[in-house]
Design a protein around this motif. Structure first.
Motif, PDB file in Angstrom:
ATOM      1  N   LEU A  94      -7.592  41.921  90.721  1.00 28.20           N
ATOM      2  CA  LEU A  94      -8.130  40.774  90.001  1.00 28.20           C
ATOM      3  C   LEU A  94      -8.464  41.142  88.561  1.00 28.20           C
ATOM      4  O   LEU A  94      -9.025  42.208  88.296  1.00 28.20           O
ATOM      5  CB  LEU A  94      -9.405  40.272  90.683  1.00 28.20           C
ATOM      6  N   ASP A  95      -8.114  40.246  87.629  1.00 27.25           N
ATOM      7  CA  ASP A  95      -8.590  40.420  86.254  1.00 27.25           C
ATOM      8  C   ASP A  95      -9.854  39.582  86.090  1.00 27.25           C
ATOM      9  O   ASP A  95     -10.311  38.924  87.028  1.00 27.25           O
ATOM     10  CB  ASP A  95      -7.506  40.039  85.238  1.00 27.25           C
ATOM     11  N   GLN A  96     -10.430  39.562  84.892  1.00 22.06           N
ATOM     12  CA  GLN A  96     -11.694  38.863  84.696  1.00 22.06           C
ATOM     13  C   GLN A  96     -11.550  37.363  84.929  1.00 22.06           C
ATOM     14  O   GLN A  96     -12.453  36.709  85.484  1.00 22.06           O
ATOM     15  CB  GLN A  96     -12.236  39.113  83.279  1.00 22.06           C
ATOM     16  N   GLY A  97     -10.402  36.807  84.536  1.00 23.06           N
ATOM     17  CA  GLY A  97     -10.171  35.375  84.772  1.00 23.06           C
ATOM     18  C   GLY A  97     -10.158  35.055  86.259  1.00 23.06           C
ATOM     19  O   GLY A  97     -10.710  34.039  86.691  1.00 23.06           O
ATOM     20  N   ALA A 140      -3.397  37.843  98.618  1.00 24.31           N
ATOM     21  CA  ALA A 140      -4.227  36.941  99.426  1.00 24.31           C
ATOM     22  C   ALA A 140      -5.416  37.697 100.016  1.00 24.31           C
ATOM     23  O   ALA A 140      -6.542  37.184 100.046  1.00 24.31           O
ATOM     24  CB  ALA A 140      -3.382  36.310 100.531  1.00 24.31           C
ATOM     25  N   ASN A 141      -5.185  38.915 100.481  1.00 26.19           N
ATOM     26  CA  ASN A 141      -6.276  39.728 101.025  1.00 26.19           C
ATOM     27  C   ASN A 141      -7.314  40.065  99.968  1.00 26.19           C
ATOM     28  O   ASN A 141      -8.519  40.111 100.253  1.00 26.19           O
ATOM     29  CB  ASN A 141      -5.720  41.016 101.633  1.00 26.19           C
ATOM     30  N   THR A 142      -6.852  40.306  98.749  1.00 28.45           N
ATOM     31  CA  THR A 142      -7.781  40.585  97.644  1.00 28.45           C
ATOM     32  C   THR A 142      -8.723  39.414  97.436  1.00 28.45           C
ATOM     33  O   THR A 142      -9.936  39.583  97.266  1.00 28.45           O
ATOM     34  CB  THR A 142      -7.003  40.865  96.348  1.00 28.45           C
ATOM     35  N   VAL A 143      -8.166  38.205  97.456  1.00 32.47           N
ATOM     36  CA  VAL A 143      -8.972  36.995  97.262  1.00 32.47           C
ATOM     37  C   VAL A 143      -9.959  36.816  98.413  1.00 32.47           C
ATOM     38  O   VAL A 143     -11.148  36.528  98.207  1.00 32.47           O
ATOM     39  CB  VAL A 143      -8.065  35.767  97.123  1.00 32.47           C
ATOM     40  N   VAL A 144      -9.481  36.987  99.635  1.00 31.99           N
ATOM     41  CA  VAL A 144     -10.355  36.840 100.802  1.00 31.99           C
ATOM     42  C   VAL A 144     -11.510  37.831 100.727  1.00 31.99           C
ATOM     43  O   VAL A 144     -12.678  37.476 100.943  1.00 31.99           O
ATOM     44  CB  VAL A 144      -9.560  37.036 102.112  1.00 31.99           C
ATOM     45  N   ASN A 145     -11.209  39.070 100.398  1.00 22.19           N
ATOM     46  CA  ASN A 145     -12.254  40.090 100.322  1.00 22.19           C
ATOM     47  C   ASN A 145     -13.284  39.770  99.244  1.00 22.19           C
ATOM     48  O   ASN A 145     -14.490  40.014  99.424  1.00 22.19           O
ATOM     49  CB  ASN A 145     -11.632  41.468 100.069  1.00 22.19           C
ATOM     50  N   PHE A 146     -12.821  39.222  98.130  1.00 24.38           N
ATOM     51  CA  PHE A 146     -13.768  38.861  97.072  1.00 24.38           C
ATOM     52  C   PHE A 146     -14.662  37.708  97.524  1.00 24.38           C
ATOM     53  O   PHE A 146     -15.872  37.726  97.295  1.00 24.38           O
ATOM     54  CB  PHE A 146     -13.038  38.484  95.783  1.00 24.38           C
ATOM     55  N   LEU A 147     -14.087  36.696  98.166  1.00 24.54           N
ATOM     56  CA  LEU A 147     -14.885  35.566  98.644  1.00 24.54           C
ATOM     57  C   LEU A 147     -15.914  36.031  99.672  1.00 24.54           C
ATOM     58  O   LEU A 147     -17.052  35.553  99.686  1.00 24.54           O
ATOM     59  CB  LEU A 147     -13.975  34.495  99.246  1.00 24.54           C
ATOM     60  N   ARG A 181       0.620  34.464  92.045  1.00 23.86           N
ATOM     61  CA  ARG A 181      -0.626  33.732  92.225  1.00 23.86           C
ATOM     62  C   ARG A 181      -1.077  33.721  93.684  1.00 23.86           C
ATOM     63  O   ARG A 181      -0.315  34.050  94.588  1.00 23.86           O
ATOM     64  CB  ARG A 181      -0.443  32.270  91.769  1.00 23.86           C
ATOM     65  N   THR A 182      -2.331  33.318  93.866  1.00 22.19           N
ATOM     66  CA  THR A 182      -2.823  32.900  95.176  1.00 22.19           C
ATOM     67  C   THR A 182      -3.327  31.473  95.041  1.00 22.19           C
ATOM     68  O   THR A 182      -3.757  31.053  93.959  1.00 22.19           O
ATOM     69  CB  THR A 182      -3.972  33.789  95.693  1.00 22.19           C
ATOM     70  N   VAL A 183      -3.273  30.744  96.137  1.00 22.33           N
ATOM     71  CA  VAL A 183      -3.780  29.372  96.163  1.00 22.33           C
ATOM     72  C   VAL A 183      -4.725  29.240  97.350  1.00 22.33           C
ATOM     73  O   VAL A 183      -4.369  29.585  98.478  1.00 22.33           O
ATOM     74  CB  VAL A 183      -2.634  28.346  96.292  1.00 22.33           C
ATOM     75  N   THR A 184      -5.936  28.755  97.072  1.00 18.24           N
ATOM     76  CA  THR A 184      -6.932  28.537  98.128  1.00 18.24           C
ATOM     77  C   THR A 184      -6.962  27.058  98.479  1.00 18.24           C
ATOM     78  O   THR A 184      -7.018  26.215  97.579  1.00 18.24           O
ATOM     79  CB  THR A 184      -8.328  28.991  97.671  1.00 18.24           C
ATOM     80  N   GLU A 185      -6.907  26.756  99.766  1.00 16.07           N
ATOM     81  CA  GLU A 185      -6.902  25.358 100.215  1.00 16.07           C
ATOM     82  C   GLU A 185      -7.848  25.163 101.387  1.00 16.07           C
ATOM     83  O   GLU A 185      -8.081  26.086 102.169  1.00 16.07           O
ATOM     84  CB  GLU A 185      -5.494  24.931 100.644  1.00 16.07           C
ATOM     85  N   VAL A 186      -8.367  23.939 101.516  1.00 21.71           N
ATOM     86  CA  VAL A 186      -9.130  23.568 102.709  1.00 21.71           C
ATOM     87  C   VAL A 186      -8.148  23.481 103.869  1.00 21.71           C
ATOM     88  O   VAL A 186      -7.093  22.863 103.756  1.00 21.71           O
ATOM     89  CB  VAL A 186      -9.836  22.221 102.511  1.00 21.71           C
ATOM     90  N   SER A 187      -8.492  24.102 105.001  1.00 22.70           N
ATOM     91  CA  SER A 187      -7.562  24.106 106.135  1.00 22.70           C
ATOM     92  C   SER A 187      -8.087  23.347 107.343  1.00 22.70           C
ATOM     93  O   SER A 187      -7.322  22.998 108.240  1.00 22.70           O
ATOM     94  CB  SER A 187      -7.253  25.543 106.549  1.00 22.70           C
ATOM     95  N   GLY A 188      -9.382  23.072 107.392  1.00 22.20           N
ATOM     96  CA  GLY A 188      -9.912  22.375 108.561  1.00 22.20           C
ATOM     97  C   GLY A 188     -11.422  22.447 108.596  1.00 22.20           C
ATOM     98  O   GLY A 188     -12.073  22.637 107.561  1.00 22.20           O
ATOM     99  N   PHE A 189     -11.973  22.301 109.797  1.00 18.89           N
ATOM    100  CA  PHE A 189     -13.417  22.317 109.970  1.00 18.89           C
ATOM    101  C   PHE A 189     -13.810  23.332 111.034  1.00 18.89           C
ATOM    102  O   PHE A 189     -13.052  23.598 111.968  1.00 18.89           O
ATOM    103  CB  PHE A 189     -13.929  20.930 110.377  1.00 18.89           C
ATOM    104  N   VAL A 190     -15.008  23.878 110.893  1.00 22.00           N
ATOM    105  CA  VAL A 190     -15.538  24.820 111.872  1.00 22.00           C
ATOM    106  C   VAL A 190     -15.876  24.028 113.130  1.00 22.00           C
ATOM    107  O   VAL A 190     -16.807  23.216 113.130  1.00 22.00           O
ATOM    108  CB  VAL A 190     -16.791  25.535 111.334  1.00 22.00           C
ATOM    109  N   GLY A 191     -15.134  24.254 114.191  1.00 24.22           N
ATOM    110  CA  GLY A 191     -15.260  23.426 115.390  1.00 24.22           C
ATOM    111  C   GLY A 191     -16.624  23.470 116.044  1.00 24.22           C
ATOM    112  O   GLY A 191     -17.065  22.502 116.645  1.00 24.22           O
ATOM    113  N   ARG A 192     -17.327  24.592 115.915  1.00 22.31           N
ATOM    114  CA  ARG A 192     -18.614  24.740 116.592  1.00 22.31           C
ATOM    115  C   ARG A 192     -19.779  24.245 115.733  1.00 22.31           C
ATOM    116  O   ARG A 192     -20.932  24.279 116.177  1.00 22.31           O
ATOM    117  CB  ARG A 192     -18.835  26.197 116.968  1.00 22.31           C
ATOM    118  N   HIS A 193     -19.503  23.805 114.505  1.00 20.49           N
ATOM    119  CA  HIS A 193     -20.591  23.395 113.627  1.00 20.49           C
ATOM    120  C   HIS A 193     -21.195  22.082 114.131  1.00 20.49           C
ATOM    121  O   HIS A 193     -20.474  21.149 114.468  1.00 20.49           O
ATOM    122  CB  HIS A 193     -20.073  23.220 112.189  1.00 20.49           C
ATOM    123  N   PRO A 194     -22.543  21.959 114.171  1.00 21.70           N
ATOM    124  CA  PRO A 194     -23.192  20.761 114.716  1.00 21.70           C
ATOM    125  C   PRO A 194     -22.742  19.465 114.059  1.00 21.70           C
ATOM    126  O   PRO A 194     -22.532  18.459 114.733  1.00 21.70           O
ATOM    127  CB  PRO A 194     -24.683  21.020 114.456  1.00 21.70           C
TER     128      PRO A 194
END
Length: 231
Positions: A94-97, A140-147, A181-194
């Motif tokens: 990752l760069d600063q941007g 993609a793994n770099t992004v996941v690890n940072f998040l 690039r990497t692209v982050t997207e919403v994929s769904g909902f946490v099924g166990r969330h109240p």
């Protein structure tokens, strides 16, 4: 003593009948065995290859609105933060941007604990397809690890996917930063969330996005204090 033997044609028919009977008996035994085995197995087992319930699940997601809400939340995510992080040539660092973009993503994601996200990795067309797929996955793994380092649960980052060089934004055989690039997207909902269990998808989507009650900068806070003192 009377002759009890059958006439020759009748005798042949009798032998043929006995042979057929034995054959049918053998087949019948085999068939009966198959039928018994069939009764022991689950109904539809021979038809269901593992995806039999997908159509029902898909219909359920549309009927409950989940599919629509995932799309709407994805649109909101894309309109409020940068979803793309770009990389240097042949690099997954990752760069600063990229760091700044991912901090914004993490801040947004924390506001929606019911949602799950997927990160897609991409490359430009320079290099072999196999190498580029591995490089896309590394990005993609770099992004996941940072998040994750920003407080996002890894379990909410549903999957890491690499498209390698197969989905360029700019069609060119040469180096192109916009394709790396990497692209982050919403994929769904946490099924166990109240909230999700109660089916409150609309409340999730239209929840007000609150950054925090903190001032945008220390300068603003200082100015505000000075004004209040002067009054």
């Amino acid at each position: 003593m009377a002759d009890t033997s059958l006439p020759r044609p009748t005798f042949r028919l009798a032998l043929s009948g006995m042979a057929m009977g034995l054959l049918v008996s053998g087949c019948s035994s085999s068939t009966q065995s198959s039928m018994v085995e069939g009764f022991r197995s689950d109904v539809g087992a021979s038809v269901d290859t593992g995806a039999f319930g997908n159509a029902t699940m898909n219909n359920h997601q549309y009927m409950t609105g989940e599919k629509t809400y995932v799309y709407e939340l994805s649109q909101r995510f894309a309109s409020e933060v940068m979803t793309t992080v770009n990389f240097a040539f042949n690099s997954s660092v990752l760069d600063q941007g990229g760091v700044d973009t991912l901090r914004e993503q993490a801040r947004w994601i924390r506001q929606f604990p019911e949602a799950t996200f997927r990160v897609y990795g991409h490359t430009d067309k320079v290099g072999g397809n196999g190498y580029n797929k591995a490089l896309g996955l590394a990005r993609a793994n770099t992004v996941v690890n940072f998040l994750v380092s920003q407080g996002i649960s890894r379990s909410r980052l549903e999957a890491v996917v690499s498209f390698g060089e197969t989905q360029p934004l700019i069609v060119t055989e040469g180096r192109e930063r916009r394709n790396r690039r990497t692209v982050t997207e919403v994929s769904g909902f946490v099924g166990r969330h109240p909230t999700v269990l109660e089916g409150k998808y609309a409340e999730i989507i239209y929840r007000e996005y609150i950054n925090s009650a903190e001032p945008s900068s220390s300068l603003n806070a200082q100015t505000g204090n000075e004004l209040s003192i002067g009054q």
